[in-house]
Scaffold this active site. Structure first.
Site, mmCIF file in Angstrom:
data_model
loop_
_atom_site.group_PDB
_atom_site.id
_atom_site.type_symbol
_atom_site.label_atom_id
_atom_site.label_comp_id
_atom_site.label_asym_id
_atom_site.label_seq_id
_atom_site.Cartn_x
_atom_site.Cartn_y
_atom_site.Cartn_z
ATOM 1 N N ASP A 1 5.366 0.371 11.881
ATOM 2 C CA ASP A 1 3.777 -0.341 11.350
ATOM 3 C C ASP A 1 3.936 -2.204 11.650
ATOM 4 O O ASP A 1 2.648 -2.093 11.651
ATOM 5 C CB ASP A 1 3.169 0.031 10.095
ATOM 6 C CG ASP A 1 3.553 1.558 9.518
ATOM 7 O OD1 ASP A 1 3.275 2.188 10.371
ATOM 8 O OD2 ASP A 1 3.684 1.897 8.348
ATOM 9 N N ARG B 1 -8.264 -0.681 4.324
ATOM 10 C CA ARG B 1 -7.293 0.018 4.312
ATOM 11 C C ARG B 1 -6.706 -0.520 4.039
ATOM 12 O O ARG B 1 -5.481 0.393 3.100
ATOM 13 C CB ARG B 1 -7.459 1.471 5.158
ATOM 14 C CG ARG B 1 -8.472 1.878 5.927
ATOM 15 C CD ARG B 1 -8.159 3.361 6.598
ATOM 16 N NE ARG B 1 -7.285 4.580 6.206
ATOM 17 C CZ ARG B 1 -6.650 4.961 6.657
ATOM 18 N NH1 ARG B 1 -6.834 5.379 7.797
ATOM 19 N NH2 ARG B 1 -5.319 5.573 5.702
ATOM 20 N N CYS C 1 -5.569 19.742 12.474
ATOM 21 C CA CYS C 1 -5.088 20.650 13.029
ATOM 22 C C CYS C 1 -4.735 22.107 12.049
ATOM 23 O O CYS C 1 -3.984 21.622 11.329
ATOM 24 C CB CYS C 1 -4.506 20.037 13.593
ATOM 25 S SG CYS C 1 -2.816 21.677 14.411
ATOM 26 N N ARG D 1 3.172 21.656 12.477
ATOM 27 C CA ARG D 1 4.366 20.935 12.385
ATOM 28 C C ARG D 1 3.972 19.211 11.662
ATOM 29 O O ARG D 1 4.644 19.289 11.280
ATOM 30 C CB ARG D 1 4.943 20.267 13.699
ATOM 31 C CG ARG D 1 5.095 19.428 14.259
ATOM 32 C CD ARG D 1 5.207 19.286 15.951
ATOM 33 N NE ARG D 1 6.692 18.516 16.156
ATOM 34 C CZ ARG D 1 5.333 16.571 15.796
ATOM 35 N NH1 ARG D 1 4.115 16.369 15.927
ATOM 36 N NH2 ARG D 1 6.497 16.029 16.071
ATOM 37 N N LYS E 1 1.133 -0.996 0.151
ATOM 38 C CA LYS E 1 0.057 -0.407 -0.304
ATOM 39 C C LYS E 1 0.647 0.744 0.123
ATOM 40 O O LYS E 1 1.016 2.257 -0.945
ATOM 41 C CB LYS E 1 -0.796 0.032 1.297
ATOM 42 C CG LYS E 1 -1.585 1.217 1.801
ATOM 43 C CD LYS E 1 -2.504 1.119 2.647
ATOM 44 C CE LYS E 1 -1.183 1.833 4.044
ATOM 45 N NZ LYS E 1 -1.534 3.134 4.333
ATOM 46 N N ASN E 2 1.578 0.931 0.948
ATOM 47 C CA ASN E 2 2.822 2.011 0.552
ATOM 48 C C ASN E 2 3.668 2.348 -0.172
ATOM 49 O O ASN E 2 4.211 3.628 0.044
ATOM 50 C CB ASN E 2 3.262 2.625 2.329
ATOM 51 C CG ASN E 2 2.481 3.063 3.628
ATOM 52 O OD1 ASN E 2 0.898 2.858 3.176
ATOM 53 N ND2 ASN E 2 2.861 2.619 4.649
#
Ligand code: EPZ
Length: 430
Positions: free
Chosen positions: A317, A409, A126, A131, A22-23
């Site tokens: 992970d 996911r 946020c 950051r 996936k990544n």
């Protein structure tokens, strides 16, 4: 909302084919924004995140077909993707889309490289604290990007003539910031040096694909990337590398339940730190042609200590899954999470199954118990969910994992793969 029901106590035996990562698939799909030609990606996993990114890319103007068919609501299995971004008709990545998946923020670099402007929603909630993406933005500024924050969006543009090569030295290693800056630098004028770059295998995979597309990159798989910008990139055909996190998850599941499983397609060089640790704990690992054999017989495992680190260290992970593997191991194992501040959400859920875990700050201590018992548990994030599945596989009785969409996911057909190896696991759809 789907749930997964597991009746624990079965060993795992057989073969599990490891899917594409996936990544890597996500940034590779994003790389298609860099060329008007077709980028063909093979071995793309069928995952919710991949489908979501497909929708985001289509919004920018990418035409994307799967093995000759146009995708419907979710991508089909099997998955050769043809992505063609002939024209980028929209350089905005809207909040509704980016907020669902952090990796979609990585469209910023390639949009700036090719279109010289982009308006991309900040990921997460946020909007004033920069950051979480400060490293991405500081890196892109080194390439000449002018960046403003407005209403939760990053508004970025380049000087006339586009991005210009520069020197980026990251103060800490970030996978996403490395992807974003690499994907921008390939089309910048002149040379870019990225120091303290992340060296995760997925970054190497993306860099190799970019080279096939005509990019000039030295130092692939190291912490220093040197990129000579080119004026345009071409199409290419690339196969997504195997998912090391999926492979590590199943390896840890076998270590927990006992049994003997061949992880077909897994690349041991991407998993060395995790495999070393498993061997230290007493798991038998054999590197074979085409994959990794993981075996655990009746012998008891030993407690071990682990600290998460950027690659080649032990991956964050796999931290939750590793914890689940140690729940029944006599003695006390220690896990220190150094990458993310609060990645222990699985602890409370595992304790509902009878685990003995004490957590203080970035460290958790796991004291092996005699048995776990099935319970209703809630998946809180992708990898935490996998730890609950491993917990369920070794617990007595039935475990119900709620909020399975987290698992979907990032784990392709997890219940099918595990049940083919003897697990009693089923999806309850409502
Ligand atoms: C990637 O996330 C992965 N995601 C994550 O996998 C993975 O856990 C993480 O890298 C670390 O390996 C994808 O590849 C899609 P980072 P990323 O930037 O890029 C801090 C999964 O389960 N930081 O390397 O978002 C940050 O807060 C996911 O598949 C800044 O301070 O991670 C963290 O503490 C979860 N400023 C650390 O760096 C920044 O600008 C590492 O984060 C960027 C990051």
């Amino acid at each position: 909302m789907d749930r997964i029901k597991i009746t624990g106590g079965q060993q795992l035996n057989g073969t599990i084919a490891i899917s594409g990562a996936k990544n890597a698939a996500l940034p590779l799909m994003i790389a298609s924004l860099l060329t008007s030609d077709t980028l063909t990606l093979k071995n793309v996993p069928n995952l919710a995140d991949v489908g979501q990114l497909g929708r985001i890319l289509r919004n920018h103007g990418t035409d994307f077909t799967i093995a000759g068919k146009r995708p419907g609501k979710s991508p089909m299995q099997g998955e050769t993707f043809h992505l063609t971004s002939r024209d980028i008709w929209d350089t905005t990545a809207p909040y509704e889309m980016v907020s669902k998946m952090r990796a979609s923020f990585w469209v910023l670099g390639p949009l700036l490289g090719r279109e010289h402007k982009a308006r991309v929603s900040l990921p997460g909630g946020c909007a004033i604290g920069t950051r979480p993406v400060d490293l991405h933005l500081e890196g892109l500024k080194k390439l000449g990007a002018k960046i403003e924050l407005e209403d939760g969006y990053v508004i970025a543009r380049t000087p006339r003539g586009g991005l210009k090569g520069g020197k980026i030295t990251f103060p800490l290693i970030s996978v996403g910031a490395t992807h974003n800056c690499l994907l921008a630098a390939v089309l910048a004028r002149g040379e870019t040096l990225i120091e303290n770059a992340a060296a995760e295998p997925e970054i190497g995979d993306v860099a190799r694909c970019l080279v096939k597309m005509g990019a000039k990159i030295e130092g692939i798989d190291t912490h220093t990337l040197k990129i000579q910008g080119v004026t345009q990139l071409e199409g290419a055909v690339h196969t997504v590398l195997p998912d090391r996190i999926e492979a590590g998850t199943y390896a840890m599941a076998v270590a927990a339940t006992g049994g003997d499983v061949f992880l077909e397609g897994a690349d041991p060089t991407h998993l060395q730190s995790a495999l070393d640790l498993m061997v230290e704990a007493g798991v038998t690992i054999k590197i074979k042609k085409g994959g990794i054999q993981v075996t655990r017989g009746k012998e008891a495992l030993k407690p071990v200590q682990v600290e998460t680190q950027p690659f080649p260290g032990f991956p964050t992970d796999l931290q939750a899954q590793f914890m689940a593997m140690m729940l029944l191991v006599k003695g006390t194992s220690t896990v220190r999470e150094t990458i993310f501040e609060n990645r222990f959400m699985h602890v409370a859920e595992l304790m509902r199954m009878g685990a003995d875990i004490s957590q203080s700050g970035d460290t958790a201590q796991i004291t092996g118990v005699d048995e776990l018992h099935g319970a209703q548990v809630m998946a809180t994030d992708l990898r935490a969910s996998a730890s609950l599945v491993i917990g369920g596989l070794v617990a007595k009785g039935d475990t119900i994992v709620n909020r399975v969409y987290h698992l979907d996911r990032g784990f392709e057909r997890i219940e099918e793969k595990l049940s083919a190896c003897g697990a009693i696991i089923e999806r309850l759809s409502e």
